[in-house]
Design a protein around this motif. Structure first.
Motif, short mmCIF file in Angstrom:
data_model
loop_
_atom_site.label_atom_id
_atom_site.label_comp_id
_atom_site.label_asym_id
_atom_site.label_seq_id
_atom_site.Cartn_x
_atom_site.Cartn_y
_atom_site.Cartn_z
N LYS A 3 12.61 66.14 17.50
CA LYS A 3 13.46 67.01 16.67
C LYS A 3 14.90 66.54 16.79
CE LYS A 3 14.70 71.87 15.97
NZ LYS A 3 14.78 71.68 14.51
N SER A 4 15.58 66.44 15.65
CA SER A 4 16.98 66.04 15.62
C SER A 4 17.86 67.23 15.25
CB SER A 4 17.20 64.92 14.59
OG SER A 4 16.49 63.77 14.93
N GLN A 5 19.16 67.02 15.34
CA GLN A 5 20.09 68.05 14.90
C GLN A 5 19.92 68.27 13.41
OE1 GLN A 5 24.15 67.16 15.88
NE2 GLN A 5 24.98 68.90 14.76
N ASP A 6 19.95 69.53 12.97
CA ASP A 6 19.82 69.83 11.54
C ASP A 6 20.89 69.08 10.75
OD1 ASP A 6 17.85 71.54 12.35
OD2 ASP A 6 18.84 73.39 11.67
#
Length: 325
Positions: A113-116
């Protein structure tokens, strides 16, 4: 009832089907027929899509799930970078994990998961691998070449050079001053019809260099045609860019890749050999709609009795794309 998701990565649109939730899983023939039926916009199922992403239990214990990619024409792709981001989000929410591996036909790939990218625009980073330049792995046949790297191929287009890379989907890449959609479409159709150069077809991408670590890429995708974005195409193109244009490439920074569907980033780490390089694709994983259908109707490919609910995420993504202009 069975829940399907309509999703996209950079407007490369798919339906996700989690087969692990079915009492009776679809056969390969049924999956092929499903891809052709549900993806055809003429069938009026949310305006169709580019493919179906099938989630299965992983065969390898190191992965939490398996992804298969069924194209709109019913064929199966080895990998799909944009699709993998959306499947990664689905599995992340299903198992409450942010870092894990997803099994594909060619490899178990690291995802996280990455930063939005923006408010209500979730993003994931996915590994794109394995990498090969060898003719036998694409495959291609042209004048006994073992690799095709920045080569003039007059039989394709006389004034352009071409690079062929498998990641593991086969890609043919050409850097141009300005993308000519007519040329791209004609070459894409030609090389994905019976031809002597790419017997299994190939994804064709044209790319414009717009600055240091900045590209615009458009792809004619094997089994689909023109798409808003092709994840493995953008990944292969950025690797070719890093190798061929070192004066425009900064390895310590992400590469911004604009496309007709928005923008993604890639991170390239060049290896001791070309094949040992690392590619990570970073971009949105947007869920636009949820579709409920009975399992019997799914097996019968009957979509007349579905219930569809919007997630309202598309408005947030469109706002993000507008901010790029």
């Amino acid at each position: 009832m069975v829940e399907l998701l309509k999703v996209h990565g950079s407007e490369n649109k798919f339906f996700i089907l989690d087969q692990t939730k079915l009492e009776q899983q679809l056969s390969d023939e049924q999956l092929s027929n499903l891809g052709q039926k549900i993806c055809d916009p003429d069938n009026n199922i949310l305006n169709g899509a580019d493919g179906v992403l099938v989630v299965n239990d992983a065969k390898d214990a190191s992965s939490i799930g398996q992804m298969r990619v069924i194209n709109a024409d019913g064929s199966e792709a080895k990998m799909c970078g944009n699709g993998l981001r959306t499947v990664s989000r689905y599995l992340s929410e299903k198992f409450n994990k942010d870092n894990f591996k997803v099994e594909t036909l060619e490899a178990d790939l690291d995802v996280q998961k990455s930063q939005d990218l923006a408010n209500n625009v979730p993003a994931f980073s996915v590994e794109i691998s394995p990498i090969s330049f060898k003719a036998k792995n694409l495959p291609f046949v042209y004048k006994n070449m073992e690799e095709m790297i920045d080569e003039k191929i007059p039989e394709f287009l006389p004034d352009q050079t071409f690079t062929a890379i498998a990641v593991p989907n086969p890609h043919l890449i050409s850097f141009v001053d300005k993308i000519d959609e007519k040329d791209l479409g004609q070459l894409g159709k030609y090389l994905n019809s019976p031809n002597e150069y790419f017997p299994e077809g190939v994804n064709v991408s044209f790319a414009e260099i717009r600055g240091k670590n900045q590209l615009f890429v458009q792809t004619y995708e094997r089994g689909v045609g023109f798409t808003n974005a092709c994840g493995t195409g953008m990944s292969a193109t950025t690797l070719a860019f890093a190798l061929l244009y070192p004066d425009q490439f900064e390895q310590d920074k992400d590469i911004e890749v604009y496309n007709p569907g928005g923008m993604v980033k890639t991170h390239i780490i060049l290896g001791k050999t070309k094949e040992e390089s690392q590619i990570h694709l970073i971009g949105n994983a947007t869920f636009t709609d949820k579709i409920e259908i009975s399992e019997d109707d799914l097996h019968a490919l009957n979509f007349k009795n579905t219930t569809i609910a919007s997630t309202h995420e598309e408005k947030s993504y469109e706002k993000f794309v507008d901010s790029l202009k």
